[in-house]
Design an enzyme around this catalytic site. Structure first.
Site, PDB file in Angstrom:
ATOM      1  N   SER A  99      32.786 -65.644 100.867  1.00 49.55           N
ATOM      2  CA  SER A  99      31.315 -65.586 100.723  1.00 49.55           C
ATOM      3  C   SER A  99      30.747 -66.948 100.347  1.00 49.55           C
ATOM      4  O   SER A  99      29.548 -67.165 100.416  1.00 49.55           O
ATOM      5  CB  SER A  99      30.938 -64.575  99.643  1.00 49.55           C
ATOM      6  OG  SER A  99      31.225 -65.116  98.369  1.00 49.55           O
ATOM      7  N   CYS A 117      36.450 -49.283  65.992  1.00 48.24           N
ATOM      8  CA  CYS A 117      35.338 -48.337  66.036  1.00 48.24           C
ATOM      9  C   CYS A 117      35.847 -46.916  66.306  1.00 48.24           C
ATOM     10  O   CYS A 117      36.560 -46.357  65.480  1.00 48.24           O
ATOM     11  CB  CYS A 117      34.301 -48.812  67.051  1.00 48.24           C
ATOM     12  SG  CYS A 117      32.719 -47.996  66.843  1.00 48.24           S
ATOM     13  N   TYR A 118      35.545 -46.359  67.483  1.00 49.33           N
ATOM     14  CA  TYR A 118      36.071 -45.022  67.791  1.00 49.33           C
ATOM     15  C   TYR A 118      37.605 -45.032  67.696  1.00 49.33           C
ATOM     16  O   TYR A 118      38.216 -44.069  67.215  1.00 49.33           O
ATOM     17  CB  TYR A 118      35.621 -44.611  69.196  1.00 49.33           C
ATOM     18  CG  TYR A 118      36.101 -43.236  69.622  1.00 49.33           C
ATOM     19  CD1 TYR A 118      35.423 -42.093  69.213  1.00 49.33           C
ATOM     20  CD2 TYR A 118      37.228 -43.091  70.435  1.00 49.33           C
ATOM     21  CE1 TYR A 118      35.868 -40.830  69.600  1.00 49.33           C
ATOM     22  CE2 TYR A 118      37.670 -41.847  70.831  1.00 49.33           C
ATOM     23  CZ  TYR A 118      36.993 -40.708  70.409  1.00 49.33           C
ATOM     24  OH  TYR A 118      37.432 -39.470  70.797  1.00 49.33           O
ATOM     25  N   GLU A 141      35.408 -58.149  68.391  1.00 48.70           N
ATOM     26  CA  GLU A 141      35.385 -58.800  69.706  1.00 48.70           C
ATOM     27  C   GLU A 141      34.032 -59.382  70.082  1.00 48.70           C
ATOM     28  O   GLU A 141      33.954 -60.248  70.942  1.00 48.70           O
ATOM     29  CB  GLU A 141      35.847 -57.808  70.793  1.00 48.70           C
ATOM     30  CG  GLU A 141      34.906 -56.643  71.097  1.00 48.70           C
ATOM     31  CD  GLU A 141      35.069 -55.449  70.171  1.00 48.70           C
ATOM     32  OE1 GLU A 141      35.637 -55.625  69.069  1.00 48.70           O
ATOM     33  OE2 GLU A 141      34.609 -54.349  70.517  1.00 48.70           O
ATOM     34  N   GLY A 183      34.077 -46.116  71.671  1.00 47.97           N
ATOM     35  CA  GLY A 183      33.666 -45.151  72.687  1.00 47.97           C
ATOM     36  C   GLY A 183      32.500 -44.333  72.176  1.00 47.97           C
ATOM     37  O   GLY A 183      32.218 -44.346  70.981  1.00 47.97           O
ATOM     38  N   HIS A 217      33.311 -54.294  65.179  1.00 42.03           N
ATOM     39  CA  HIS A 217      33.763 -54.849  66.461  1.00 42.03           C
ATOM     40  C   HIS A 217      34.070 -56.338  66.316  1.00 42.03           C
ATOM     41  O   HIS A 217      33.169 -57.165  66.456  1.00 42.03           O
ATOM     42  CB  HIS A 217      32.677 -54.667  67.528  1.00 42.03           C
ATOM     43  CG  HIS A 217      32.459 -53.247  67.919  1.00 42.03           C
ATOM     44  ND1 HIS A 217      33.159 -52.640  68.926  1.00 42.03           N
ATOM     45  CD2 HIS A 217      31.629 -52.309  67.422  1.00 42.03           C
ATOM     46  CE1 HIS A 217      32.778 -51.372  69.042  1.00 42.03           C
ATOM     47  NE2 HIS A 217      31.842 -51.155  68.135  1.00 42.03           N
ATOM     48  N   ASP A 252      34.347 -66.844  93.296  1.00 44.27           N
ATOM     49  CA  ASP A 252      35.526 -65.975  93.345  1.00 44.27           C
ATOM     50  C   ASP A 252      36.226 -66.039  94.703  1.00 44.27           C
ATOM     51  O   ASP A 252      37.435 -66.255  94.767  1.00 44.27           O
ATOM     52  CB  ASP A 252      35.126 -64.520  93.042  1.00 44.27           C
ATOM     53  CG  ASP A 252      34.392 -64.415  91.720  1.00 44.27           C
ATOM     54  OD1 ASP A 252      34.545 -65.325  90.888  1.00 44.27           O
ATOM     55  OD2 ASP A 252      33.651 -63.435  91.534  1.00 44.27           O
ATOM     56  N   SER A 253      35.447 -65.838  95.766  1.00 44.07           N
ATOM     57  CA  SER A 253      36.128 -65.810  97.063  1.00 44.07           C
ATOM     58  C   SER A 253      36.585 -67.211  97.463  1.00 44.07           C
ATOM     59  O   SER A 253      37.589 -67.358  98.160  1.00 44.07           O
ATOM     60  CB  SER A 253      35.262 -65.180  98.146  1.00 44.07           C
ATOM     61  OG  SER A 253      34.105 -65.925  98.373  1.00 44.07           O
ATOM     62  N   SER A 254      35.894 -68.258  96.985  1.00 40.60           N
ATOM     63  CA  SER A 254      36.341 -69.622  97.303  1.00 40.60           C
ATOM     64  C   SER A 254      37.690 -69.896  96.641  1.00 40.60           C
ATOM     65  O   SER A 254      38.596 -70.457  97.264  1.00 40.60           O
ATOM     66  CB  SER A 254      35.329 -70.661  96.807  1.00 40.60           C
ATOM     67  OG  SER A 254      34.094 -70.462  97.435  1.00 40.60           O
ATOM     68  N   LYS A 282      35.819 -64.282  84.728  1.00 39.45           N
ATOM     69  CA  LYS A 282      35.134 -65.379  85.431  1.00 39.45           C
ATOM     70  C   LYS A 282      35.568 -66.771  84.941  1.00 39.45           C
ATOM     71  O   LYS A 282      35.847 -67.653  85.747  1.00 39.45           O
ATOM     72  CB  LYS A 282      33.626 -65.208  85.231  1.00 39.45           C
ATOM     73  CG  LYS A 282      32.805 -66.012  86.178  1.00 39.45           C
ATOM     74  CD  LYS A 282      32.611 -65.213  87.435  1.00 39.45           C
ATOM     75  CE  LYS A 282      31.812 -65.925  88.469  1.00 39.45           C
ATOM     76  NZ  LYS A 282      31.655 -65.057  89.645  1.00 39.45           N
TER      77      LYS A 282
HETATM   78  P1  XMP Z   1      24.857 -57.326  86.139  1.00 36.40           P
HETATM   79  O1  XMP Z   1      23.659 -57.210  87.022  1.00 36.40           O
HETATM   80  O2  XMP Z   1      25.870 -56.246  86.366  1.00 36.40           O
HETATM   81  O3  XMP Z   1      25.550 -58.673  86.584  1.00 36.40           O
HETATM   82  O4  XMP Z   1      24.500 -57.471  84.695  1.00 36.40           O
HETATM   83  C1  XMP Z   1      26.618 -59.275  85.925  1.00 36.40           C
HETATM   84  C2  XMP Z   1      27.104 -60.385  86.802  1.00 36.40           C
HETATM   85  O5  XMP Z   1      27.737 -59.842  87.977  1.00 36.40           O
HETATM   86  C3  XMP Z   1      27.095 -60.327  89.149  1.00 36.40           C
HETATM   87  N1  XMP Z   1      27.102 -59.242  90.117  1.00 36.40           N
HETATM   88  C4  XMP Z   1      27.939 -59.155  91.168  1.00 36.40           C
HETATM   89  N2  XMP Z   1      28.903 -59.984  91.608  1.00 36.40           N
HETATM   90  N3  XMP Z   1      29.386 -58.509  93.400  1.00 36.40           N
HETATM   91  C5  XMP Z   1      29.619 -59.650  92.728  1.00 36.40           C
HETATM   92  O6  XMP Z   1      30.499 -60.401  93.138  1.00 36.40           O
HETATM   93  C6  XMP Z   1      28.424 -57.625  93.035  1.00 36.40           C
HETATM   94  O7  XMP Z   1      28.232 -56.601  93.651  1.00 36.40           O
HETATM   95  C7  XMP Z   1      27.664 -57.977  91.845  1.00 36.40           C
HETATM   96  N4  XMP Z   1      26.651 -57.359  91.179  1.00 36.40           N
HETATM   97  C8  XMP Z   1      26.329 -58.164  90.116  1.00 36.40           C
HETATM   98  C9  XMP Z   1      25.710 -60.728  88.698  1.00 36.40           C
HETATM   99  O8  XMP Z   1      25.135 -61.691  89.570  1.00 36.40           O
HETATM  100  C10 XMP Z   1      25.989 -61.271  87.315  1.00 36.40           C
HETATM  101  O9  XMP Z   1      26.488 -62.581  87.374  1.00 36.40           O
END
Ligand code: XMP
Length: 549
Positions: free
Chosen positions: A259, A82-83, A207, A55, A205, A263-265, A405
Site C-alpha cells: 500500500s 485489575c479484574y 501499563e 476486563g 494499571h 507496514d506493507s513497505s 507499530k
Molecule cells: P483508530 O481509528 O482505530 O485508529 O483509533 C488507530 C490507528 O489505526 C489506523 N487504522 C488502520 N490501519 N488498516 C490499517 O492499516 C485499517 O483498517 C485501519 N483503521 C485505522 C488509524 O489510522 C490509526 O493510526
C-alpha cells in the site's frame, strides 16, 4: 528468540495491548491470548510468566470469565491486573465486592517497597507515623474485610506513588497466603502478593502511561519475579523472520499487497530480502489514497526506485467506487474495500501464474483489535477481520503479525528503509473510504484529498509534522448554508483531526496553534470547491477513535 516469553491472558480489558508492549519494552517477547487458551497450549509455550488483564466483568457474576484453576498449579509466576487481580482473590478463596467508593483516574497508592514488585519505586516517602495512621484508616474503612481477617499489611518502607485506577469492584478479603502490599484510603487491597508462589496482583494499571512508576512494576515482575534476561531484540527478529520466510516459501512465488504505508513497505522489503525476485508486489490504487500518493508509491517501489522488486500498479479506482456506491455504514465499507482488495490480488496472481503465498502487512494491534474473542470488536481492520472466506492462495504470510507499530519502524530501520518512509504517519488500509462520512463518491474523494493536502502542507510549514503523530482531513456528511460573494452556498464541512499518541490505543488532541488552524481554514474554503466550513475535532480517544468514520 522466543525462549523467554510472557503470556498475557486477555479478559476483555482495553489495555491488553499496552501490557504486551510494556513487556516488550523490557526486551522480553510477549503474546496476547484469550483467557480461554487451553492449559496444554499454555504449557507448550513454556512461558516465564503470565499476566492476567483487566476486563469489564464482575468476578462474582454468573458466567464471568475465569481462569482454569489448574493454571495456578503450574508453578508459573502470575501477575493479575485489575479484574485479573480480583480473579486471584476470588478463585483462591478471597472475597471481591462492589466497592463503596469507585476509583477512576490517577490515584495515589501507598505501596510497600519491601515487595519485589515495588522495590524500585521511589514515589513520595511516607513517615512510619503517617503510614500507621493510613494503615489504620484503611482497616477502619475495610472493617470486617481484609484487615479484619488478619491478613498482614506490609507497611515498612512504604512510599506513595501515582497509579491509574479504574474499578468499581474491589478485593475486600485476600486469599490465604497473601499479604497486602498496597492500598489507598478507599481501596484496602490495591496490591497483594503471595511471594512464595510468585503470585502478584495490582488493582491498578501499571501499563498505562499515567501510572508514573508503572514500568518499574512491570519490569520487576518480568525480570525479578519471572527471571527474564531481556534478550529479545529487533535485529534477531529480522534475521529469524528472513530465515523462517525462506524456509516456508522454498521456491514458491509470493505476492505482496503493497500500500506504500509503513507496514506493507516493511513487509515488502523483508520479503524481498528473503526471496528476491520470487516476490511480486502489487500496489492497488483504489482511488481512496491521499493526493498524488499513487505516483509517490510508484516512484519509490517501481522500476525507478531503489528496490529490486517486481512491481505492478493496478488502477482500480472505478471498480472500488462502483462497489461503494450508496454504502454509508463504515463497517460495511471496510468489508467491501477489504474484499475487493483480495479479488484484485487474486486476479493479478492468476496473471502471474501459480502464486503460492500472499503477504500482508498486518500488525499486532490489527490482530488484537479485530477481536481475540474476549474484547468487543471496535472495528475490523481490512486485512484481518474483513478477509473473505475464499482466498485463492496456498497460504497468507504476515511477517509483522506479532509486532507493534514502533517495533515495525525499528524493523524498517534495521532493514535499511529510509527514515522518511519508516516514519510516515499511519494511513488506514481502507484509505479515504473511511475518512468520508456517509456514501463515497469520486467528488467527495477529490474534496477530502485537496483539503488534506493543504492541511498537511501547512502543518509542515509550521514545523509540526514530526511533532504530531497523526493528522488528516476528513469529510463530514454535513452540508450547511454559507455565503460566498453574493451567492448562497450549501456545501460540505471538512473536519480536521490531529492527535498525539505513542501507541494509537489512546490519543490526546493536539493543541494546534490558532494561526495554523486559521490559515488552513482560509485556504481550504478558498481553494477547495464544495467546502463551506472547516471544523476541528476536539475529541480524544477514548471515547472517539483516531479515524473519523
Ligand atoms: P483508530 O481509528 O482505530 O485508529 O483509533 C488507530 C490507528 O489505526 C489506523 N487504522 C488502520 N490501519 N488498516 C490499517 O492499516 C485499517 O483498517 C485501519 N483503521 C485505522 C488509524 O489510522 C490509526 O493510526
Amino acid at each position: 528468540m522466543e525462549n523467554e516469553m510472557i503470556i498475557v491472558l486477555d479478559f476483555g480489558g482495553q489495555y491488553n495491548q499496552l501490557i504486551a508492549r510494556r513487556v516488550r519494552e523490557c526486551n522480553v517477547y510477549c503474546e496476547v491470548h484469550p483467557y480461554t487458551l487451553p492449559l496444554e497450549e499454555i504449557k507448550a509455550k513454556n512461558p516465564k510468566g503470565i499476566i492476567l488483564t483487566g476486563g469489564p466483568n464482575s468476578v462474582y457474576a454468573e458466567d464471568s470469565p475465569k481462569c482454569n484453576p489448574e493454571m495456578f498449579e503450574l508453578g508459573i509466576p502470575i501477575l493479575g491486573l485489575c479484574y485479573g487481580a480480583q480473579i486471584f482473590a476470588y478463585q483462591l478463596g478471597g472475597k471481591v465486592e462492589t466497592a463503596p467508593v469507585s476509583e477512576y483516574g490517577r490515584t495515589e497508592v501507598e505501596i510497600s517497597t519491601k515487595s519485589v514488585l515495588f522495590k524500585d519505586c521511589v514515589g513520595e516517602s511516607v513517615t512510619s507515623a503517617d503510614s500507621g495512621s493510613l494503615g489504620a484508616a484503611t482497616c477502619a474503612l475495610a472493617a470486617g474485610a481484609a484487615c479484619g481477617t488478619g491478613a498482614s499489611v506490609l507497611a515498612d518502607g512504604n512510599v506513595k506513588s501515582v497509579f491509574w485506577m479504574s474499578h468499581t469492584d474491589y478485593i475486600s478479603e485476600v486469599p490465604e497466603g497473601f499479604v497486602i502490599t498496597g492500598f489507598t484510603p478507599v481501596c484496602p487491597v490495591a496490591a497483594m502478593e503471595n511471594a512464595e508462589k510468585k503470585f502478584y496482583a495490582c488493582q491498578f494499571h501499571p501499563e498505562v502511561v499515567h501510572s508514573k512508576e508503572g514500568m518499574k512494576v512491570l519490569s520487576a515482575f518480568v525480570k525479578d519475579v519471572c527471571g527474564c534476561k531481556g534478550s529479545w531484540k529487533m535485529d534477531s527478529f529480522v534475521e529469524s523472520q528472513i530465515e523462517a520466510i525462506r524456509e516456508k516459501v522454498g521456491s514458491g512465488k509470493v505476492l505482496c499487497a503493497l500500500s506504500g504505508g509503513v507496514d506493507s513497505s516493511v513487509a515488502a522489503v523483508l520479503l524481498s530480502k528473503a526471496v528476491g525476485k520470487q516476490l511480486t508486489c502489487v500496489f492497488v490504487d483504489h482511488g481512496l489514497l491521499r493526493k498524488d500518493e499513487g505516483d509517490e508509491v510508484e516512484a519509490v517501489f517501481g522500476p525507478e526506485g531503489p528496490y529490486d522488486l517486481n512491481f505492478i500498479r493496478v488502477n482500480a479506482q472505478q471498480r472500488f467506487y462502483d462497489k461503494l456506491a450508496g454504502v454509508e455504514e463504515p463497517e460495511q465499507k471496510r468489508k467491501i474495500i477489504g474484499e475487493e482488495f483480495i479479488r484484485v490480488f487474486e486476479e493479478e496472481a492468476k496473471k502471474i501464474g501459480s502464486v503460492d503465498f500472499l503477504v500482508q502487512g498486518t500488525i499486532y494491534p490489527d490482530v488484537i483489535e479485530s477481536g481475540l474473542g474476549t474484547s468487543a470488536v471496535i472495528k475490523s481492520h481490512h486485512n484481518v477481520g474483513g478477509l473473505p472466506d475464499h482466498v485463492d492462495f496456498k497460504e497468507i504470510i504476515e511477517p509483522l503479525r506479532m509486532l507493534f507499530k514502533d517495533e515495525v519502524r525499528k524493523a524498517g530501520l534495521e532493514l535499511g528503509i529510509p527514515e522518511y518512509l519508516v516514519f510516515r504517519q499511519p494511513f488506514p488500509g481502507p484509505g479515504l473510504g473511511i475518512r468520508i462520512i456517509g456514501a463515497v463518491t469520486p467528488e467527495k474523494v477529490k474534496i477530502v484529498q485537496e483539503a488534506d493536502a493543504i492541511y498537511r502542507e501547512e502543518v509542515k510549514n509550521f514545523g509540526l509534522d514530526r511533532e504530531i503523530n497523526q493528522y488528516f482531513a476528513a469529510l463530514s456528511n454535513m452540508r450547511s448554508v454559507g455565503v460566498m460573494g453574493d451567492f448562497r452556498t450549501y456545501d460540505y464541512a471538512v473536519v480536521l483531526r490531529a492527535v498525539l499518541t505513542s501507541d494509537f490505543m489512546t490519543a490526546d488532541v493536539a493543541h494546534l496553534p490558532w494561526e495554523l488552524l486559521d490559515k488552513v481554514t482560509t485556504r481550504i474554503v478558498n481553494e477547495v470547491k464544495g467546502v463551506s466550513r472547516v471544523l476541528y475535532d476536539c475529541t480524544q480517544k477514548p471515547p472517539a477513535t483516531v479515524e473519523m468514520e
